[in-house]
Write an enzyme that holds these catalytic residues in place. Structure first.
Site, PDB file in Angstrom:
ATOM      1  N   ASN A 119       0.849  -1.194   0.000  1.00 47.42           N
ATOM      2  CA  ASN A 119       0.000   0.000   0.000  1.00 47.42           C
ATOM      3  C   ASN A 119       0.889   1.250   0.000  1.00 47.42           C
ATOM      4  O   ASN A 119       1.724   1.418   0.902  1.00 47.42           O
ATOM      5  CB  ASN A 119      -0.888  -0.063   1.255  1.00 47.42           C
ATOM      6  N   ASP A 150      -0.146   4.458   0.090  1.00 49.40           N
ATOM      7  CA  ASP A 150      -0.841   5.662   0.579  1.00 49.40           C
ATOM      8  C   ASP A 150       0.087   6.625   1.306  1.00 49.40           C
ATOM      9  O   ASP A 150      -0.023   7.847   1.173  1.00 49.40           O
ATOM     10  CB  ASP A 150      -1.936   5.279   1.587  1.00 49.40           C
ATOM     11  N   HIS A 151       0.998   6.052   2.129  1.00 50.37           N
ATOM     12  CA  HIS A 151       1.754   6.958   3.002  1.00 50.37           C
ATOM     13  C   HIS A 151       2.930   7.640   2.317  1.00 50.37           C
ATOM     14  O   HIS A 151       3.506   8.586   2.869  1.00 50.37           O
ATOM     15  CB  HIS A 151       2.135   6.254   4.298  1.00 50.37           C
ATOM     16  N   ARG A 159       3.067  18.770   2.793  1.00 51.07           N
ATOM     17  CA  ARG A 159       3.473  20.119   2.412  1.00 51.07           C
ATOM     18  C   ARG A 159       2.523  20.756   1.398  1.00 51.07           C
ATOM     19  O   ARG A 159       2.793  21.833   0.878  1.00 51.07           O
ATOM     20  CB  ARG A 159       4.906  20.091   1.849  1.00 51.07           C
ATOM     21  N   HIS A 172      -5.554   3.719  -1.590  1.00 43.98           N
ATOM     22  CA  HIS A 172      -6.883   4.026  -1.038  1.00 43.98           C
ATOM     23  C   HIS A 172      -7.226   5.467  -1.392  1.00 43.98           C
ATOM     24  O   HIS A 172      -6.620   6.405  -0.861  1.00 43.98           O
ATOM     25  CB  HIS A 172      -6.845   3.843   0.494  1.00 43.98           C
ATOM     26  N   ARG A 174      -9.397   8.127  -0.733  1.00 41.25           N
ATOM     27  CA  ARG A 174     -10.401   8.483   0.271  1.00 41.25           C
ATOM     28  C   ARG A 174     -11.248   9.639  -0.236  1.00 41.25           C
ATOM     29  O   ARG A 174     -10.794  10.464  -1.021  1.00 41.25           O
ATOM     30  CB  ARG A 174      -9.723   8.882   1.586  1.00 41.25           C
ATOM     31  N   ARG A 209      -7.072  12.788   1.448  1.00 39.30           N
ATOM     32  CA  ARG A 209      -6.010  13.202   2.375  1.00 39.30           C
ATOM     33  C   ARG A 209      -4.634  12.711   1.949  1.00 39.30           C
ATOM     34  O   ARG A 209      -3.635  13.292   2.333  1.00 39.30           O
ATOM     35  CB  ARG A 209      -6.314  12.760   3.800  1.00 39.30           C
ATOM     36  N   HIS A 210      -4.578  11.615   1.208  1.00 42.67           N
ATOM     37  CA  HIS A 210      -3.253  11.170   0.732  1.00 42.67           C
ATOM     38  C   HIS A 210      -3.286  10.904  -0.781  1.00 42.67           C
ATOM     39  O   HIS A 210      -2.833  11.733  -1.555  1.00 42.67           O
ATOM     40  CB  HIS A 210      -2.673  10.007   1.551  1.00 42.67           C
ATOM     41  N   GLU A 259      -8.637   0.665  -3.006  1.00 41.92           N
ATOM     42  CA  GLU A 259      -9.470   0.667  -1.800  1.00 41.92           C
ATOM     43  C   GLU A 259     -10.370   1.876  -1.884  1.00 41.92           C
ATOM     44  O   GLU A 259      -9.896   2.975  -2.200  1.00 41.92           O
ATOM     45  CB  GLU A 259      -8.596   0.813  -0.551  1.00 41.92           C
ATOM     46  N   THR A 265      -7.130   6.340  10.345  1.00 39.33           N
ATOM     47  CA  THR A 265      -7.034   5.311   9.303  1.00 39.33           C
ATOM     48  C   THR A 265      -8.299   4.477   9.406  1.00 39.33           C
ATOM     49  O   THR A 265      -9.117   4.713  10.300  1.00 39.33           O
ATOM     50  CB  THR A 265      -5.743   4.460   9.484  1.00 39.33           C
ATOM     51  N   THR A 266      -8.482   3.515   8.493  1.00 36.78           N
ATOM     52  CA  THR A 266      -9.713   2.717   8.519  1.00 36.78           C
ATOM     53  C   THR A 266      -9.812   1.997   9.863  1.00 36.78           C
ATOM     54  O   THR A 266      -8.963   1.170  10.192  1.00 36.78           O
ATOM     55  CB  THR A 266      -9.688   1.683   7.367  1.00 36.78           C
ATOM     56  N   GLU A 302     -11.151  -9.242   2.955  1.00 34.88           N
ATOM     57  CA  GLU A 302      -9.872  -8.912   3.587  1.00 34.88           C
ATOM     58  C   GLU A 302     -10.135  -8.856   5.075  1.00 34.88           C
ATOM     59  O   GLU A 302     -10.987  -8.078   5.538  1.00 34.88           O
ATOM     60  CB  GLU A 302      -9.315  -7.578   3.076  1.00 34.88           C
ATOM     61  N   HIS A 354      -3.942  -4.529   7.766  1.00 36.03           N
ATOM     62  CA  HIS A 354      -4.120  -3.380   8.647  1.00 36.03           C
ATOM     63  C   HIS A 354      -3.268  -3.534   9.891  1.00 36.03           C
ATOM     64  O   HIS A 354      -3.486  -4.417  10.704  1.00 36.03           O
ATOM     65  CB  HIS A 354      -5.578  -3.129   9.044  1.00 36.03           C
ATOM     66  N   GLY A 355      -2.276  -2.684   9.969  1.00 37.82           N
ATOM     67  CA  GLY A 355      -1.422  -2.634  11.157  1.00 37.82           C
ATOM     68  C   GLY A 355      -0.317  -3.674  11.166  1.00 37.82           C
ATOM     69  O   GLY A 355       0.464  -3.731  12.128  1.00 37.82           O
ATOM     70  N   GLY A 357       0.994  -1.482   4.383  1.00 40.98           N
ATOM     71  CA  GLY A 357       1.429  -0.152   3.976  1.00 40.98           C
ATOM     72  C   GLY A 357       2.344   0.525   4.970  1.00 40.98           C
ATOM     73  O   GLY A 357       3.556   0.634   4.759  1.00 40.98           O
ATOM     74  N   HIS A 358       1.789   0.947   6.086  1.00 39.83           N
ATOM     75  CA  HIS A 358       2.488   1.852   7.004  1.00 39.83           C
ATOM     76  C   HIS A 358       3.863   1.356   7.433  1.00 39.83           C
ATOM     77  O   HIS A 358       4.841   2.103   7.417  1.00 39.83           O
ATOM     78  CB  HIS A 358       1.587   2.129   8.218  1.00 39.83           C
TER      79      HIS A 358
HETATM   80  N1  PXP Z   1      -6.072  -2.948   4.290  1.00 39.49           N
HETATM   81  C1  PXP Z   1      -6.992  -1.967   4.372  1.00 39.49           C
HETATM   82  C2  PXP Z   1      -8.395  -2.284   3.972  1.00 39.49           C
HETATM   83  C3  PXP Z   1      -6.649  -0.674   4.789  1.00 39.49           C
HETATM   84  O1  PXP Z   1      -7.572   0.288   4.868  1.00 39.49           O
HETATM   85  C4  PXP Z   1      -5.303  -0.416   5.114  1.00 39.49           C
HETATM   86  C5  PXP Z   1      -4.894   0.964   5.521  1.00 39.49           C
HETATM   87  O2  PXP Z   1      -5.042   1.829   4.465  1.00 39.49           O
HETATM   88  C6  PXP Z   1      -4.371  -1.465   5.000  1.00 39.49           C
HETATM   89  C7  PXP Z   1      -4.789  -2.730   4.612  1.00 39.49           C
HETATM   90  C8  PXP Z   1      -2.928  -1.280   5.288  1.00 39.49           C
HETATM   91  O3  PXP Z   1      -2.771  -0.970   6.630  1.00 39.49           O
HETATM   92  P1  PXP Z   1      -1.343  -0.507   7.157  1.00 39.49           P
HETATM   93  O4  PXP Z   1      -1.032   0.782   6.455  1.00 39.49           O
HETATM   94  O5  PXP Z   1      -1.550  -0.354   8.621  1.00 39.49           O
HETATM   95  O6  PXP Z   1      -0.366  -1.589   6.798  1.00 39.49           O
END
Ligand code: PXP
Length: 240
Positions: free
Chosen positions: A7, A9-10, A18, A44, A46, A50-51, A71, A101-102, A152, A192-193, A214-215
């Site tokens: 992912n 996104d970040h 910025r 994702h 949104r 935001r990102h 997403e 976050t979600t 998921e 997620h996480g 992602g993160h």
């Molecule tokens: N899966 C879904 C559905 C999410 O919304 C996210 C966060 O955007 C992730 C996975 C990835 O989560 P993380 O960034 O914590 O790894």
């Protein structure tokens, strides 16, 4: 071996911090993730932008060589964009404006008919659909009834759990959810996480088709580079 969808996104979060810089750009970040061995790229879009921005999604569609997973919330606007972009998979997620976050999975049971409409619309465009759900068999059974292609499993409760008992309980729910989905012939992703530590817990859980992360990867990439960050995660997944 389970797959890894990265992912990005970040990368976009850092760019948007910025407001007006064109960097860092999630599009070349996705190329680097793929070159390091990622099996897919997740973005994702949104509602509050935001990102990830619309431009990112359109460019990713042109550049991603593995598969592009979009997403999104189940809204008219997002269905229109997905119809236009034609990602390889849409993962429907709940969205709340104030959340960092979600926060939770979709309440498939309550959303019922409206969710079904979205899935039917996306299927009409030949886009497979995954539903992001908490590790709850009732939600997974509802996802099956909605004709979702995959689920998921939201691993946030497991990743956030503090203390051994809470962690074990949360992970037992993930196992049960994965087995339930596989029994129902649903594809099973998880995310997620998840980080370089928590991923190790999945050893032996063969029902997971792909991890969506992602993160933790982007955080490591900020220090050691995208290539190394993705390869490190892939090496851990290979051990599972
Ligand atoms: N899966 C879904 C559905 C999410 O919304 C996210 C966060 O955007 C992730 C996975 C990835 O989560 P993380 O960034 O914590 O790894």
């Amino acid at each position: 071996m389970a797959g890894l969808a990265v992912n990005v996104d970040h990368i976009a979060t850092l760019r948007q911090a910025r407001g007006n810089t064109p960097y860092p750009d999630p599009v070349p970040a996705a190329v680097l993730a793929e070159l390091a061995g990622a099996d897919g790229i997740v973005a994702h879009l949104r509602e509050d932008r935001r990102h990830i921005q619309d431009r990112d999604v359109y460019l990713l569609r042109k550049t991603v060589a593995t598969k592009l997973i979009l997403e999104m919330a189940a809204t008219h606007e997002m269905i229109k964009i997905a119809t236009d972009v034609k990602p390889d998979l849409v993962t429907l997620v709940p969205e709340k404006r104030q959340e960092l976050t979600t926060e939770g999975g979709l309440d498939v049971i309550t959303l019922g008919p409206s969710l079904k409409k979205t899935i039917t619309a996306l299927h009409g465009q030949n886009i497979p659909v995954s539903l992001f759900v908490d590790p709850d068999p009732a939600q997974i059974e509802a996802a099956r009834k909605m004709d979702a292609d995959m689920i998921e499993i939201h691993t946030g409760a497991f990743c956030d759990a503090v203390g051994q008992l809470a962690k074990d309980t949360a992970f037992a729910a993930v196992i049960e959810a994965a087995k339930c989905a596989a029994r129902l012939n649903l594809g099973v992703n998880a995310g997620h996480g998840l980080c370089y530590h928590s991923i190790k817990r999945f050893k032996g859980l063969k029902e997971i088709d792909e991890f969506s992360i992602g993160h933790s990867i982007i955080s490591r990439a900020a220090l050691v580079g995208m290539d190394r960050a993705v390869r490190d995660m892939l090496a851990l997944i290979k051990e599972l």
